[in-house]
Design a protein around this motif. Structure first.
Motif, PDB file in Angstrom:
ATOM      1  N   PRO A 213       0.819  -1.285  -0.032  1.00  0.00           N
ATOM      2  CA  PRO A 213       0.006   0.039  -0.221  1.00  0.00           C
ATOM      3  C   PRO A 213       0.721   1.294  -0.125  1.00  0.00           C
ATOM      4  N   SER A 214       2.126   1.304  -0.169  1.00  0.00           N
ATOM      5  CA  SER A 214       2.937   2.407  -0.241  1.00  0.00           C
ATOM      6  C   SER A 214       2.468   3.397  -1.183  1.00  0.00           C
ATOM      7  N   SER A 215       2.126   4.810  -0.754  1.00  0.00           N
ATOM      8  CA  SER A 215       1.543   5.983  -1.770  1.00  0.00           C
ATOM      9  C   SER A 215       2.584   6.512  -2.622  1.00  0.00           C
ATOM     10  N   GLY A 216       3.816   6.683  -1.766  1.00  0.00           N
ATOM     11  CA  GLY A 216       5.045   7.557  -2.345  1.00  0.00           C
ATOM     12  C   GLY A 216       5.174   8.764  -1.605  1.00  0.00           C
ATOM     13  N   ILE A 274      18.591   8.094  -0.265  1.00  0.00           N
ATOM     14  CA  ILE A 274      17.393   7.686   0.619  1.00  0.00           C
ATOM     15  C   ILE A 274      16.493   6.573   0.046  1.00  0.00           C
ATOM     16  N   GLY A 275      16.470   5.386   0.694  1.00  0.00           N
ATOM     17  CA  GLY A 275      15.730   4.315   0.226  1.00  0.00           C
ATOM     18  C   GLY A 275      14.249   4.372   0.883  1.00  0.00           C
ATOM     19  N   ALA A 276      13.278   5.021   0.545  1.00  0.00           N
ATOM     20  CA  ALA A 276      11.982   5.125   0.924  1.00  0.00           C
ATOM     21  C   ALA A 276      10.973   4.341   0.372  1.00  0.00           C
ATOM     22  N   ALA A 277      11.514   3.841  -0.725  1.00  0.00           N
ATOM     23  CA  ALA A 277      10.421   2.723  -1.304  1.00  0.00           C
ATOM     24  C   ALA A 277      10.216   1.386  -0.660  1.00  0.00           C
ATOM     25  N   ALA A 278       8.860   1.233  -0.799  1.00  0.00           N
ATOM     26  CA  ALA A 278       8.723  -0.074  -0.250  1.00  0.00           C
ATOM     27  C   ALA A 278       8.816  -1.371  -1.574  1.00  0.00           C
ATOM     28  N   GLU A 342      18.895  -4.259  13.010  1.00  0.00           N
ATOM     29  CA  GLU A 342      19.467  -5.539  12.017  1.00  0.00           C
ATOM     30  C   GLU A 342      19.723  -4.885  10.603  1.00  0.00           C
ATOM     31  N   LYS A 343      18.633  -4.143  10.221  1.00  0.00           N
ATOM     32  CA  LYS A 343      18.941  -3.604   8.769  1.00  0.00           C
ATOM     33  C   LYS A 343      20.022  -2.787   8.548  1.00  0.00           C
ATOM     34  N   LEU A 344      20.432  -1.738   9.773  1.00  0.00           N
ATOM     35  CA  LEU A 344      21.377  -0.826   9.863  1.00  0.00           C
ATOM     36  C   LEU A 344      22.799  -1.584   9.456  1.00  0.00           C
ATOM     37  N   ALA A 354      12.974   4.201  10.815  1.00  0.00           N
ATOM     38  CA  ALA A 354      12.140   2.995  11.348  1.00  0.00           C
ATOM     39  C   ALA A 354      10.701   3.459  11.537  1.00  0.00           C
ATOM     40  N   ASN A 355       9.671   2.745  10.632  1.00  0.00           N
ATOM     41  CA  ASN A 355       8.258   3.209  11.107  1.00  0.00           C
ATOM     42  C   ASN A 355       7.319   1.962  11.149  1.00  0.00           C
ATOM     43  N   LYS A 356       6.638   1.883  12.035  1.00  0.00           N
ATOM     44  CA  LYS A 356       5.608   1.037  12.279  1.00  0.00           C
ATOM     45  C   LYS A 356       4.470   1.137  11.366  1.00  0.00           C
ATOM     46  N   PHE A 366       1.879   3.682   5.930  1.00  0.00           N
ATOM     47  CA  PHE A 366       1.588   3.732   4.733  1.00  0.00           C
ATOM     48  C   PHE A 366       0.371   4.624   4.256  1.00  0.00           C
ATOM     49  N   GLY A 367       0.402   5.437   3.329  1.00  0.00           N
ATOM     50  CA  GLY A 367      -0.681   6.146   2.796  1.00  0.00           C
ATOM     51  C   GLY A 367      -1.055   7.585   3.322  1.00  0.00           C
ATOM     52  N   SER A 368      -0.722   7.375   4.709  1.00  0.00           N
ATOM     53  CA  SER A 368      -1.239   8.720   5.386  1.00  0.00           C
ATOM     54  C   SER A 368      -0.502   9.726   5.165  1.00  0.00           C
ATOM     55  N   PRO A 387       3.554  15.806   9.980  1.00  0.00           N
ATOM     56  CA  PRO A 387       3.296  15.713   8.667  1.00  0.00           C
ATOM     57  C   PRO A 387       4.791  14.890   7.872  1.00  0.00           C
ATOM     58  N   LYS A 388       4.549  14.447   6.842  1.00  0.00           N
ATOM     59  CA  LYS A 388       5.669  13.673   6.065  1.00  0.00           C
ATOM     60  C   LYS A 388       6.591  14.821   5.826  1.00  0.00           C
ATOM     61  N   GLU A 389       6.324  15.902   5.393  1.00  0.00           N
ATOM     62  CA  GLU A 389       7.335  16.919   5.054  1.00  0.00           C
ATOM     63  C   GLU A 389       8.030  17.449   6.242  1.00  0.00           C
TER      64      GLU A 389
HETATM   65  O1  PMT Z   1       4.774   5.609   0.436  1.00  0.00           O
HETATM   66  P1  PMT Z   1       4.079   6.171   1.745  1.00  0.00           P
HETATM   67  O2  PMT Z   1       2.622   5.787   1.795  1.00  0.00           O
HETATM   68  O3  PMT Z   1       4.349   7.568   2.269  1.00  0.00           O
HETATM   69  O4  PMT Z   1       4.660   4.951   3.056  1.00  0.00           O
HETATM   70  C1  PMT Z   1       5.971   5.218   3.596  1.00  0.00           C
HETATM   71  C2  PMT Z   1       6.382   3.979   3.770  1.00  0.00           C
HETATM   72  C3  PMT Z   1       5.913   3.246   5.117  1.00  0.00           C
HETATM   73  C4  PMT Z   1       6.625   3.025   2.562  1.00  0.00           C
HETATM   74  C5  PMT Z   1       7.989   4.352   4.128  1.00  0.00           C
HETATM   75  O5  PMT Z   1       8.179   4.991   5.464  1.00  0.00           O
HETATM   76  C6  PMT Z   1       8.925   2.957   4.350  1.00  0.00           C
HETATM   77  O6  PMT Z   1       9.021   2.538   5.639  1.00  0.00           O
HETATM   78  N1  PMT Z   1       9.795   2.602   3.388  1.00  0.00           N
HETATM   79  C7  PMT Z   1      10.431   1.458   3.538  1.00  0.00           C
HETATM   80  C8  PMT Z   1       9.439   0.149   3.439  1.00  0.00           C
HETATM   81  C9  PMT Z   1      10.094  -1.196   3.058  1.00  0.00           C
HETATM   82  O7  PMT Z   1       9.951  -1.863   2.237  1.00  0.00           O
HETATM   83  O8  PMT Z   1      10.952  -1.439   4.336  1.00  0.00           O
HETATM   84  P2  PMT Z   1      11.699  -2.816   4.385  1.00  0.00           P
HETATM   85  O9  PMT Z   1      12.042  -3.052   5.774  1.00  0.00           O
HETATM   86  O10 PMT Z   1      11.195  -4.058   3.526  1.00  0.00           O
HETATM   87  O11 PMT Z   1      12.977  -2.443   3.568  1.00  0.00           O
HETATM   88  C10 PMT Z   1      14.190  -2.004   4.196  1.00  0.00           C
HETATM   89  C11 PMT Z   1      14.991  -1.000   3.227  1.00  0.00           C
HETATM   90  O12 PMT Z   1      15.529  -1.555   2.255  1.00  0.00           O
HETATM   91  C12 PMT Z   1      14.027   0.396   2.468  1.00  0.00           C
HETATM   92  O13 PMT Z   1      14.864   1.349   2.567  1.00  0.00           O
HETATM   93  C13 PMT Z   1      13.933  -0.570   1.368  1.00  0.00           C
HETATM   94  O14 PMT Z   1      13.668   0.829   0.292  1.00  0.00           O
HETATM   95  C14 PMT Z   1      14.912  -0.981   1.026  1.00  0.00           C
HETATM   96  N2  PMT Z   1      14.849  -2.163   0.138  1.00  0.00           N
HETATM   97  C15 PMT Z   1      14.060  -3.278   0.377  1.00  0.00           C
HETATM   98  C16 PMT Z   1      13.798  -4.321  -0.470  1.00  0.00           C
HETATM   99  C17 PMT Z   1      14.676  -4.322  -1.609  1.00  0.00           C
HETATM  100  N3  PMT Z   1      14.503  -5.365  -2.627  1.00  0.00           N
HETATM  101  N4  PMT Z   1      15.244  -3.287  -2.075  1.00  0.00           N
HETATM  102  C18 PMT Z   1      15.568  -2.238  -1.230  1.00  0.00           C
HETATM  103  O15 PMT Z   1      16.204  -1.100  -1.556  1.00  0.00           O
END
Ligand code: PMT
Length: 414
Positions: A213-216, A274-278, A342-344, A354-356, A366-368, A387-389
């Protein structure tokens, strides 16, 4: 600190009458420390909380309170401040002061100065949380925003009256940083930044896919903030409903493999990732060329791992003395901090945000439009909510000193 550089700039600080007025002293001090000039105007109510002499001592200049002061008025003191201002900052702005600014009143030194300034204007509201939520206050502030006022805060937390919620004056450091930025202090200028945002879609067939459900919104906010702060930004985005953020080059992709290739193409000279993508961790091993027809019974989908973009960058750059700063996100449903740590380590990043996620109706993740995150590094743990900004601004504030230490600039910022 470079981003707090106010050299040759004059900030006129309008102080309103609230308990947070004492924090305005620290704002004035930060501006003076940043080599700026501060001139202060106070409402009569503000003087009940902090004496003008305190601001006079910090700013090294007389403070304007009385519009009928025979000493100040021969030079039209209330207009003089407006003439000098490179930035007009109102902190704290009470509900009453916001209402009077909105109405265009000129019945004290702060509102009169506000009427006469032509420079950028910044307001830092502070009040009880129930007052803050009152539609009258929100409408007044919205009207000021439409007129070009910039807003910093308020923050959330325990308020002076014991209530908990939004309404606290933004921290002095946050206010001074916002002021500095409005004065055109571009602390990311000359930096190349790559941001990933949104989900990926892994096709099962031409009409079905695996996604999330990531909105970006979080990644786009980061890209927009970095661009506003002067960076050259490439945003690599999965499918979203959002418009390309201003000032960024946006590359649209669908799958994790396309995202990995796009990042690979632009990662060469970057200073910050910055890897914010899901990003989907798996894709269907094969994608059917035509819509899969349902059979009589259950089906099994075979999955293959996708490339881990962030971990790949960690392996390539991590630990090198002039490596780009690598920031990952961790979206977790439980044990958020432990998994982030662990990811770090595992992905060799400098910071994991980190976000829950997963709780429905939480208003974050996600999405908000808002998020609640923990910044997890090898040495620090800090929490941010808003706010995300605003979360994006705080993440960039965290990154900046790490980036400047690792990759010092040849040229000082103007
Ligand atoms: O898009 P929004 O609706 O605003 O929501 C924001 C968010 C919740 C998506 C965002 O804040 C967030 O947490 N993004 C990372 C989500 C995620 O995929 O987390 P992860 O724990 O699965 O991955 C850890 C990190 O590795 C992330 O930086 C991810 O971009 C990166 N990754 C993961 C898998 C992969 N194959 N390649 C990666 O680069």
């Amino acid at each position: 600190m470079r981003r707090m550089d106010f050299a040759n700039r004059t900030v006129v600080l309008g102080v309103g009458g609230g308990i947070a007025a004492y924090k305005a002293c620290e704002v004035a001090r930060l501006i003076v420390k940043g080599r700026g000039k501060v001139r202060v105007a106070m409402t009569p109510a503000a003087t009940k909380f902090v004496g003008p002499l305190t601001f006079q001592a910090i700013s090294g200049a007389p403070v304007l309170v009385d519009l009928f002061d025979g000493q100040a008025e021969p030079s039209y003191g209330h207009l003089q401040l407006a003439r000098e201002a490179d930035l007009f900052l109102v902190a704290p702005a009470t509900a009453d002061l916001i209402a009077r600014l909105r109405a265009g009143m000129g019945n004290d030194a702060v509102t009169t100065t506000a009427l006469a300034v032509t420079c950028p204007v910044l307001i830092a509201p502070a009040m009880n949380t129930r007052m803050w939520k009152n539609p009258a206050v929100q409408e007044n502030l919205a009207a000021l925003i439409v007129r070009g006022w910039n807003v910093v805060g308020p923050g959330a937390g325990v308020l002076a009256d014991g209530d908990v919620g939004e309404g606290r004056l933004a921290e002095p450091n946050e206010i001074a940083t916002a002021a500095s930025r409005l004065l055109g202090n571009l602390d990311l200028s000359g930096r190349r930044v790559v941001v990933t945002a949104g989900p990926t879609r892994e096709p099962i067939d031409p009409v079905r896919f695996i996604s999330n459900p990531s909105s970006g919104k979080m990644g786009y906010a980061l890209a927009a903030v970095a661009a506003r702060r002067g960076a050259e930004v490439v945003l690599v985005s999965g499918p979203t409903a959002l418009a390309d953020p201003a000032g960024c080059r946006t590359i649209r992709v669908e799958t994790a493999e396309e995202m990995a290739r796009a990042v690979e193409e632009v990662a060469g000279g970057m200073d910050l990732f910055i890897g914010a993508a899901a990003v989907s961790d798996y894709r269907p091993t094969t994608s059917a060329p035509h819509k899969v027809k349902k059979g009589a019974g259950d089906e099994t989908l075979q999955l293959t791992r996708t490339p881990d973009i962030l971990a790949g960058l960690g392996t390539r750059f991590g630990g090198k003395p002039d490596a780009p700063v690598l920031v990952g996100f961790a979206a977790e449903t439980e044990e958020v901090i432990a998994h982030a740590r662990e990811k770090l380590k595992g992905k060799r990043c400098d910071l994991v945000v980190a976000n829950k996620v997963g709780g429905s109706g939480s208003g974050v993740g996600f999405g908000s439009d808002s998020n609640r995150v923990a910044l997890v590094s090898s040495t620090e743990l800090a929490e941010i909510e808003g706010p995300k900004e605003r979360v994006a601004e705080a993440i960039v504030d965290w990154i900046l000193p790490v980036l400047d230490a690792r990759r010092p600039r040849a040229q000082p910022l103007k």
